[in-house]
Design an enzyme around this catalytic site. Structure first.
Site, PDB file in Angstrom:
ATOM      1  N   THR A 254       0.988  -1.297   0.280  1.00 35.07           N
ATOM      2  CA  THR A 254       0.238   0.078   0.037  1.00 35.07           C
ATOM      3  C   THR A 254       0.878   1.274  -0.072  1.00 35.07           C
ATOM      4  OG1 THR A 254      -0.047   0.245   2.304  1.00 35.07           O
ATOM      5  CG2 THR A 254      -1.728  -1.044   1.450  1.00 35.07           C
ATOM      6  N   ASP A 255       0.482   2.176  -0.587  1.00 34.39           N
ATOM      7  CA  ASP A 255       1.068   3.494  -0.108  1.00 34.39           C
ATOM      8  C   ASP A 255       0.720   3.549   1.428  1.00 34.39           C
ATOM      9  OD1 ASP A 255       2.225   5.989   0.133  1.00 34.39           O
ATOM     10  OD2 ASP A 255       1.412   6.660  -1.751  1.00 34.39           O
ATOM     11  N   TRP A 256       1.384   4.522   2.243  1.00 32.29           N
ATOM     12  CA  TRP A 256       1.389   4.751   3.493  1.00 32.29           C
ATOM     13  C   TRP A 256      -0.110   5.118   4.014  1.00 32.29           C
ATOM     14  CZ3 TRP A 256       5.122   2.259   1.799  1.00 32.29           C
ATOM     15  CH2 TRP A 256       6.009   1.727   2.468  1.00 32.29           C
TER      16      TRP A 256
END
Ligand code: BGC
Length: 741
Positions: A254-256
């Site tokens: 995931t992106d953060w």
């Protein structure tokens, strides 16, 4: 480690998963067979800001990740975004990816990947969070500097060697942000709608090449939504396209803070969840990371039968494969950082990235002709590796343009800032007192009166609302009153060179009144030296624009349809309110439609007959190139055929230079609307004075295809086409007609 701790199936012999000579899939299955359900779930989420757990009991190490993509970011704290303050984590800052794209040189992309990979390996990182290949859709996107321009073919050709060479270090590329994270405003919430044609023809090809040809081992899901589903667990994007159509066998990260739902995360192709909202202190569990969507909530769902255990087996397989490719790869090299070779690489990439947009002969600047050279502008001294968001770097060395110009021209060089950008990252332009700007402008103008020549080095910087993650630009104009400053400088001194630094296009109302314009991006450690060498002529500019520079914002397709197309329109309530570490404006659900469809960048300017101020593919040199007549091997091609087109290119000037020869294809008649022409090939050739080289392109049926969204396939229609040999998207030197039958 005692063998008995290896779990079910263990024997006194060395287990297969520890045997690095065994086939990787055997190692994966062997390790998986020894793991408990809890251990498999644990692999799927973060244990700190930038790491995820391994299986300690089995001697399987953690995965360590780092930003990316322009160098290896300084160490971050375990549980928050603060820097750890290590003294051994300074690195080489390489040029921004938009600069790499401006080189149009895949060999330099390979050198970039190799060099940054060596630094990542030395810093013991297993995954480098980059490169980014989101398409440049609007000049307002605060993150365009981290991407490779507006054309899918160019971005695709450049990303492949970067990924391949990076991964030779046993460091995974994590290609980002998949997909359509083409703006920062509302990035965590915006729901994008677009045609399948635009998706397949414009926004996916560079990702596809990174996966299929580059063999990327990881990909990062974007923050935004597409068709009402967040990209990090978007069933169509990850299950159907990435895994189904492209056979991706790597890890989706995931992106953060990009995960929002356990069930979707379980079922829709996500593997590792990073950065969800917890600081490890305020969450409900003793160990905050246990609250992640893919932690205890996922474990409970599997135990209750709501989602099958096979979902975690698939994720664990992907993650184990990544571990065997990286940290448990016994053949990986040791890496190195801040070596002379890396500085040379950074300098070469910077040198070749500089785009000369205008020159009435003042450049190269001959020092013997001038007694006083005034440098004006904040970017002449600012450390442009600071700010910008996650791509911020801590370079061991940084050569500013002012230092480099002083080294070349000595005491003749004087400096005036001319304007200020404020002191902090989020200090907006409008809160800087006008008197302060007026004073700095007046000082610079007074000094310009007495100078023989002015070199202006401004542009954008990495502060919020400029070239910076999590915010978009607020205007197409240069900020901090720079246009007024430039216009006043022109009035008092007719000899003026603009050498602006930015990761984006901007308005140039003074374009006709200056002698020369160099367009450069953030060039990192050696950036000042590259720029000064181009000004002095030690380097002959050879970059070309990887994006169009429109006259005004409304001339850009995405910005010409009003808010529905950019930045979207808010309605209802969003299901996420905040992304940690980001500035999110608004709490509602914004929706957006890409109204310009496939007509992005030059495809828009061309087709709508709206000339750009400087077109895609444009850039001048200190020498001149002549294109001879092209010769085509055939005038007709069929299904499995190809045409070879050869064109001689000659350096007519008296100094060495490199020319980027471009091939565009036009489909003269088609059932669906098509751009007037599309880039399908390019080659950069270095030529000594008087030298001629033959550039050769191959045209295959693939280069003639468009994506038919009804049939869901790439289609080539029989009929007439033209191949254009060009020096830019508007400077066509020769056209070769041919037919597809
Ligand atoms: C950015 C990513 C980055 C991650 C980790 C996010 O906010 O969008 O590009 O890799 O943070 O720093």
């Amino acid at each position: 480690m005692a063998i008995s701790s290896l779990g079910p199936g263990a024997s006194a012999e060395k287990p297969v998963y520890l045997d690095s000579s065994a086939p990787i899939e055997k190692r994966v299955e062997d390790a998986l067979s020894r793991m408990t359900l809890e251990e498999k779930v644990a692999l799927c989420h973060a244990q700190s800001k930038f790491s995820s757990p391994g299986v300690e009991r089995l001697g399987i190490p953690e995965i360590w990740m780092s930003d990316g993509p322009h160098g290896v970011r300084a160490e971050i704290n375990w549980n928050d975004w603060g820097y750890s303050g290590w003294t051994n984590d300074s690195i080489t800052a390489f040029p921004a990816l938009t600069a790499l794209a401006a080189t149009w040189n895949p060999e330099l992309a390979a050198l970039y990947g190799k060099s940054v990979g060596e630094e990542a390996r030395y810093r013991e990182k297993d995954v480098l969070l980059g490169p980014g290949v989101n398409i440049y859709r609007t000049p307002l996107n605060g993150r365009n500097f981290e991407y490779m321009g507006e054309d899918p073919y160019l971005a695709g050709e450049m990303v492949v060697p970067y990924v391949q060479e990076l991964q030779k270090n046993g460091v995974a590329a994590c290609v980002k942000h998949f997909a359509l994270n083409n703006q920062e405003k509302w990035r965590g919430t915006v729901d994008v709608d677009l045609s399948d044609r635009a998706l397949y023809e414009i926004y996916l090809p560079a990702f596809k090449k990174a996966v299929e040809d580059g063999g990327a081992w990881a990909i990062m899901g974007a923050y935004n939504q597409i068709w009402g589903e967040h990209c990090c667990h978007n069933s169509r994007l990850l299950n159907d396209i990435l895994r189904g159509e492209w056979n991706f066998d790597g890890v989706v990260i995931t992106d953060w803070g990009g995960a929002h739902d356990t069930k979707q995360a379980a079922l829709n192709g996500l593997d590792i969840e990073m950065g969800s909202y917890t600081n490890g202190l305020t969450s409900e569990s003793a160990f905050g990371y246990d609250d992640y969507y893919l932690a205890n909530p996922y474990l409970n769902m599997i135990k209750s039968g709501e989602v099958p255990e096979s979902t975690v087996d698939d994720k664990a397989r992907n993650i184990l494969r990544l571990i065997f490719r990286t940290s448990m790869n016994n053949d990986k090299p040791y890496g190195s950082k801040c070596t002379p070779e890396h500085y040379v690489a950074a300098k070469l990439i910077g040198d070749e990235s500089i785009v000369m947009l205008k020159n009435n002969g003042i450049l190269p600047l001959d020092g013997s002709k001038y007694n006083s050279i005034l440098v004006v502008g904040d970017n002449a001294t600012r450390r442009l590796t600071d700010g910008g968001g996650s791509s911020e770097l801590k370079p061991k060395d940084y050569v500013s343009p002012l230092e480099a110009l002083k080294a070349l021209y000595g005491d003749k060089v004087k400096y005036a800032p001319g304007y200020t950008c404020g002191r902090t990252l989020y200090e907006a332009e409008d809160i800087i007192p006008q008197e302060e700007q007026d004073k700095l402008r007046a000082e610079a103008v007074a000094m310009a009166k007495d100078a023989d020549v002015v070199i202006y080095i401004g542009g954008l910087n990495k502060n919020a609302w400029q070239d910076c993650e999590s915010t978009d630009r607020r205007e197409y104009e240069l900020p901090f009153g720079q246009n007024q400053l430039i216009e006043e400088l022109i009035k008092v001194n007719p000899n003026i060179v603009i050498a602006n630094i930015s990761g984006n296009a901007y308005a140039m109302p003074w374009v006709k009144d200056v002698d020369a314009i160099l367009h450069t991006s953030y060039l990192g450690t050696m950036g000042g030296a590259s720029l000064a060498d181009a000004i002095a002529g030690n380097v002959n500019p050879s970059g070309k624009l990887p994006y169009s520079i429109p006259v005004k914002l409304e001339d850009c397709g995405a910005n010409s349809f009003g808010e529905i197309s950019y930045p979207g329109i808010e309605s209802g309530t969003a299901d996420v309110v905040a992304i940690p570490g980001s500035v999110i404006e608004g709490g509602k659900q914004p929706k957006q439609t890409y109204k310009e469809d496939i007509f992005v960048g030059y495809r828009w300017h061309d087709t709508k007959k709206i000339p750009a101020l400087f077109p895609f593919g444009y850039g001048l040199s200190y020498t001149d190139f002549e294109y001879g007549k092209p010769v085509a091997s055939e005038s007709v091609i069929g299904e499995n055929g190809k045409i070879t087109i050869e064109v001689p290119v000659t350096n007519k000037g008296d100094r060495e230079g490199s020319e980027i020869v471009q091939l565009y294809i036009s489909d003269l008649k088609s059932s669906l609307p098509r751009p007037k022409k599309e880039l399908k090939g390019f080659q950069k050739v270095k030529l000594a004075p008087g030298e001629t080289k033959t550039v050769s392109f191959e045209v295959t049926p693939d280069a003639l295809k468009y994506f038919d969204d009804k049939k869901h396939e790439w289609v080539v229609e029989p009929g007439k086409f033209k191949a254009h040999i060009a020096a830019s998207s508007t400077d066509i030197r020769h056209s070769v007609p041919f037919e597809y039958k």
